[in-house]
Enzyme design. Structure first.
Site, PDB file in Angstrom:
ATOM      1  N   ASN A 154      14.577  18.316 -33.370  1.00 59.75           N
ATOM      2  CA  ASN A 154      14.404  16.879 -33.460  1.00 59.75           C
ATOM      3  C   ASN A 154      13.325  16.513 -32.454  1.00 59.75           C
ATOM      4  OD1 ASN A 154      14.706  14.116 -33.545  1.00 59.75           O
ATOM      5  ND2 ASN A 154      16.729  14.084 -32.573  1.00 59.75           N
ATOM      6  N   GLY A 155      12.335  15.716 -32.862  1.00 59.89           N
ATOM      7  CA  GLY A 155      11.282  15.318 -31.920  1.00 59.89           C
ATOM      8  C   GLY A 155       9.913  15.711 -32.454  1.00 59.89           C
ATOM      9  N   GLU A 193      13.277  -4.884 -44.650  1.00 62.41           N
ATOM     10  CA  GLU A 193      13.647  -3.484 -44.431  1.00 62.41           C
ATOM     11  C   GLU A 193      14.675  -2.976 -45.433  1.00 62.41           C
ATOM     12  OE1 GLU A 193      15.046  -2.534 -40.434  1.00 62.41           O
ATOM     13  OE2 GLU A 193      16.306  -4.305 -40.362  1.00 62.41           O
ATOM     14  N   LYS A 215      15.102  -8.218 -41.643  1.00 60.29           N
ATOM     15  CA  LYS A 215      16.244  -7.696 -42.400  1.00 60.29           C
ATOM     16  C   LYS A 215      15.905  -7.634 -43.886  1.00 60.29           C
ATOM     17  CE  LYS A 215      19.251  -6.709 -39.509  1.00 60.29           C
ATOM     18  NZ  LYS A 215      18.084  -6.111 -38.891  1.00 60.29           N
ATOM     19  N   HIS A 228      -1.145 -24.015 -40.030  1.00 60.92           N
ATOM     20  CA  HIS A 228      -2.280 -23.249 -39.490  1.00 60.92           C
ATOM     21  C   HIS A 228      -2.490 -21.960 -40.280  1.00 60.92           C
ATOM     22  CE1 HIS A 228      -2.649 -26.078 -36.262  1.00 60.92           C
ATOM     23  NE2 HIS A 228      -1.367 -25.940 -35.966  1.00 60.92           N
ATOM     24  N   LYS A 245      17.619   5.110 -38.247  1.00 62.54           N
ATOM     25  CA  LYS A 245      18.325   4.266 -37.286  1.00 62.54           C
ATOM     26  C   LYS A 245      17.813   4.475 -35.870  1.00 62.54           C
ATOM     27  CE  LYS A 245      21.927   1.738 -36.065  1.00 62.54           C
ATOM     28  NZ  LYS A 245      21.657   0.348 -36.445  1.00 62.54           N
ATOM     29  N   CYS A 251      16.215  12.443 -37.071  1.00 63.09           N
ATOM     30  CA  CYS A 251      16.681  13.791 -37.330  1.00 63.09           C
ATOM     31  C   CYS A 251      18.008  13.975 -36.598  1.00 63.09           C
ATOM     32  CB  CYS A 251      15.724  14.873 -36.873  1.00 63.09           C
ATOM     33  SG  CYS A 251      14.107  14.779 -37.618  1.00 63.09           S
ATOM     34  N   TRP A 279      14.032  13.499 -40.801  1.00 64.07           N
ATOM     35  CA  TRP A 279      13.166  12.337 -41.041  1.00 64.07           C
ATOM     36  C   TRP A 279      11.759  12.858 -40.786  1.00 64.07           C
ATOM     37  CZ3 TRP A 279       9.495   9.361 -38.552  1.00 64.07           C
ATOM     38  CH2 TRP A 279       9.223   8.111 -39.126  1.00 64.07           C
ATOM     39  N   ARG A 282      20.553   9.083 -39.080  1.00 64.26           N
ATOM     40  CA  ARG A 282      19.421   9.316 -38.181  1.00 64.26           C
ATOM     41  C   ARG A 282      18.156   9.696 -38.938  1.00 64.26           C
ATOM     42  NH1 ARG A 282      21.269  10.112 -32.885  1.00 64.26           N
ATOM     43  NH2 ARG A 282      19.275  11.020 -32.347  1.00 64.26           N
ATOM     44  N   GLU A 321      14.022 -12.280 -37.326  1.00 64.28           N
ATOM     45  CA  GLU A 321      15.039 -11.276 -37.614  1.00 64.28           C
ATOM     46  C   GLU A 321      15.458 -11.339 -39.092  1.00 64.28           C
ATOM     47  OE1 GLU A 321      16.182  -8.696 -36.492  1.00 64.28           O
ATOM     48  OE2 GLU A 321      18.222  -8.428 -37.185  1.00 64.28           O
TER      49      GLU A 321
HETATM   50  C1  G6P Z   1      14.884   1.194 -35.629  1.00 64.67           C
HETATM   51  C2  G6P Z   1      16.103   0.635 -36.326  1.00 64.67           C
HETATM   52  C3  G6P Z   1      16.269  -0.826 -35.975  1.00 64.67           C
HETATM   53  C4  G6P Z   1      16.316  -1.003 -34.461  1.00 64.67           C
HETATM   54  C5  G6P Z   1      15.105  -0.374 -33.775  1.00 64.67           C
HETATM   55  C6  G6P Z   1      15.281  -0.323 -32.268  1.00 64.67           C
HETATM   56  O1  G6P Z   1      13.732   0.611 -36.140  1.00 64.67           O
HETATM   57  O2  G6P Z   1      15.962   0.787 -37.723  1.00 64.67           O
HETATM   58  O3  G6P Z   1      17.473  -1.309 -36.535  1.00 64.67           O
HETATM   59  O4  G6P Z   1      16.349  -2.362 -34.160  1.00 64.67           O
HETATM   60  O5  G6P Z   1      14.955   0.981 -34.217  1.00 64.67           O
HETATM   61  O6  G6P Z   1      16.361   0.508 -31.990  1.00 64.67           O
HETATM   62  P1  G6P Z   1      17.206   0.453 -30.663  1.00 64.67           P
HETATM   63  O7  G6P Z   1      18.219   1.556 -30.824  1.00 64.67           O
HETATM   64  O8  G6P Z   1      16.248   0.747 -29.542  1.00 64.67           O
HETATM   65  O9  G6P Z   1      17.804  -0.880 -30.553  1.00 64.67           O
END
Ligand code: G6P
Length: 609
Positions: free
Chosen positions: A99-100, A489, A486, A505, A604, A2, A74, A27, A482
């Protein structure tokens, strides 16, 4: 999660609010709204969907006002609907954005219902609106009413409040979620992050935990959690507006992938200037590192995978035991504390709630040696840490982290080598080798970016796949993780990663001709083992997509596709191999037509649990 923006000005604030919300959209982006005070009314426009839809409605309604608040959401409590979109209004007099998460919202809702308040949304935020209104009736002072109301809230919040009865005042408060005040000339602003106000001012005050502020056009008053007047430092932001613009790129993720040579060299520059010296991590670092006998890394998402790479580096280079744990797990477990362990939190944003809470929990267990690796100056996690290393990635807007990740790796590698110096494990020739490796890395990353056309053609073959498997070994296993993260997501293709040795396994049962298997296979000590694992895949008809380096000596064959990154870059190879997996995910998402920068259901900055 948010985004909040607010403004009070002699001018119409609506364009600034809308512009600010567009900057904050990364956000959270399921609905947006603004409310302004004008002609003795609250005028509010809210829309489900992106900010631009709300903007069109605001233009159609000719929304104007000299004081207002805006929000991009969000969803947490209540579905993605217009009634649940912010701002929320109480008794047509007062509007609020939040927000929160308010944890005691249900009890407060019952209490406020008994007092006669009617609820029109399913949100926890509406509770705050009515609660502030309730106290405003008693105090006739919005600042005091808000202070009293927030004392009765548990959970995390950043809020902004305006009222018809005090139209010259914007109130805001925060606990657990970021909020700053932007200082203008005869006008002032608030925002979740500086990007939202940068076109108006660079002078900002970061509110601290528990602060409540009263903002007028020409004055600002701040009280702390116990109600005492406080003065907070004014910072001049060095975030550039250009870093928030797309420029010639189609997506922020594409831009940020391509910015990596610069982001890396900016981050590496400070290491090359200082050498592997504790001061890089803060004034206190010499003393802190002298006590360290272990490293415990805590992080979420992509930052957790950066930590997972670091575990290999810290143990191999410094000889110190190193564990890495997802912050949301650590914070709720009866962890055994080693007070001499260095707690390393990694967070691009510096505001991820679980990482922040994990840090607080570690401190409550007696951990005093804390280091934060972060990309956002003055954010909450570095402020709560004794030491800090700021990566110099620049603003990262795409939800999927790219340049923040690779620069975090530089910070962590530097930490491993700096600790090795302390433990006496660093030979002079190794130090020289590591410095050279850092110096050459941005150039190698630039070469890896040139592989984009080949990776794009691979991505075309992924777009009709439902599943993918990623394999890696050793320090490249977290890069496989990773890569899978990626891909899932942003393209919504189900992807899993395994250490290649685990194949037989379980995951081998999934392999058939429909399963693409991506392998990270640079020329390191485990290459021959990886080659055997690849044979196991081929024998079951699986199609292999191999990221190798020039020294791995792979050749293409039926069902085996190979892309070669530049020559093996030694210990920093995981950084280099992050680049092709990012590009693969990006182009697979483009093929599938998903919203690359704003993938569904994600955000994000995750400031809720
Ligand atoms: C969210 C974002 C990711 C990020 C993660 C941790 O899930 O979509 O891209 O890696 O948060 O965020 P930070 O700001 O703590 O690295």
């Amino acid at each position: 999660m948010c985004g909040i923006v607010g403004a009070i000005s002699p001018n119409n604030v609506v364009p600034l609010l809308v512009e600010g919300l567009k900057r904050l959209e990364y956000r959270g982006y399921d609905s947006a709204g603004v409310a302004v005070l004008a002609d003795d009314h609250i005028h509010r426009v809210r829309r489900v969907g992106r900010v631009v839809e709300m903007e069109n409605a605001a233009i159609a309604e000719k929304l104007t006002g000299n004081i207002g608040i805006g929000h991009t959401r969000w969803a947490t409590h209540g579905g993605v609907t217009e009634p649940n979109a912010h701002p929320h209004v109480s008794e047509d007099e007062l509007a609020i954005v939040h927000n929160g998460i308010i944890e005691n919202h249900e009890a407060q809702r019952q209490r406020l219902k008994a007092l006669g308040y009617k609820f029109t949304s399913q949100t926890d935020t509406e509770v705050i609106a009515h609660l502030v209104h309730h106290y405003f009736k008693q105090h006739a002072d919005l600042f005091k009413a808000t202070q009293q109301a927030v004392r009765e809230l548990t959970g995390a919040y950043a809020i902004a409040v305006i009222s018809l009865k005090q139209p010259d005042t914007l109130i805001c408060a925060r606990v657990g979620c970021p909020l700053l005040i932007g200082l203008g000339e005869g006008e002032n602003f608030i925002a979740s992050d500086v990007s939202a106000v940068l076109s108006a001012t660079r002078r900002v005050i970061f509110l601290e935990e528990g602060d409540v502020a009263e903002i007028k056009r020409d004055s600002i008053q701040i009280v702390d959690a116990i109600g005492a007047a406080v003065t907070r430092k004014v910072h001049v932001s060095d975030v550039s507006l250009a870093s928030l613009e797309l420029g010639p790129y189609n997506h922020f993720m594409q831009k940020e992938i391509h910015e990596q040579p610069k982001a890396l060299s900016d981050t590496i520059e400070q290491v090359l200037d200082a050498g592997f010296r504790p001061e890089l991590f803060g004034e206190d670092a010499e003393d802190v590192f002298a006590k360290v006998n272990a490293v415990q890394i805590l992080a979420c998402g992509t930052s957790f995978y950066a930590g997972s790479v670091a575990r290999y580096w810290v143990e191999a280079i410094s000889g110190l035991p190193c564990s890495v744990e997802v912050a949301s797990e650590y914070r709720y477990r009866d962890a055994v504390a080693n007070p001499n362990a260095l707690i390393v939190t990694i967070s691009q944003s510096g505001e991820t709630l679980d990482t922040m809470e994990a840090l607080k929990y570690a401190k409550s267990l007696g951990h005093d040696l804390t280091l934060s690796i972060c990309n956002v100056q003055e954010s909450a996690i570095p402020r709560a840490s004794r030491l800090v290393f700021y990566t110099r990635a620049g603003a990262e807007i795409g939800v999927a982290s790219t340049k923040a990740f690779t620069t975090q790796l530089i910070a962590l590698f530097t930490l491993a080598v700096t600790l090795a110096k302390r433990t006496g494990r660093l030979k002079v020739e190794k130090e020289v080798e590591y410095i050279e490796a850092l110096r050459h890395l941005p150039g190698s990353v630039q070469h890896a970016l040139n592989l984009e056309p080949q990776i794009k053609s691979w991505a075309e073959r992924f777009s009709n796949k439902e599943h993918a498997l990623f394999l890696g070994r050793g320090v490249h296993y977290p890069i496989a993780l990773e890569g899978a993260l990626k891909l899932k997501e942003i393209s919504y293709i189900h992807a899993e990663a395994y250490p290649a040795g685990e194949l037989k396994h379980g995951p081998l049962a999934l392999v058939d001709e429909k399963m693409p298997v991506v392998v990270i296979a640079p020329n390191d000590a485990l290459l021959e083992k990886v080659k055997s694992n690849m044979q196991e895949v081929r024998a079951r008809g699986g199609e292999l997509f191999v990221f190798a380096d020039l020294d791995s000596h792979f050749s293409e064959s039926d069902g085996v596709h190979v892309i070669r990154t530049p020559r093996h870059v030694g210990v920093l190879s995981p950084v280099l191999h992050a680049i092709p997996v990012q590009m693969l995910a990006y182009h697979a998402a483009l093929q599938k037509g998903t919203d690359v920068d704003k993938p569904r259901n994600l955000a994000k900055s995750v400031t809720v649990e």
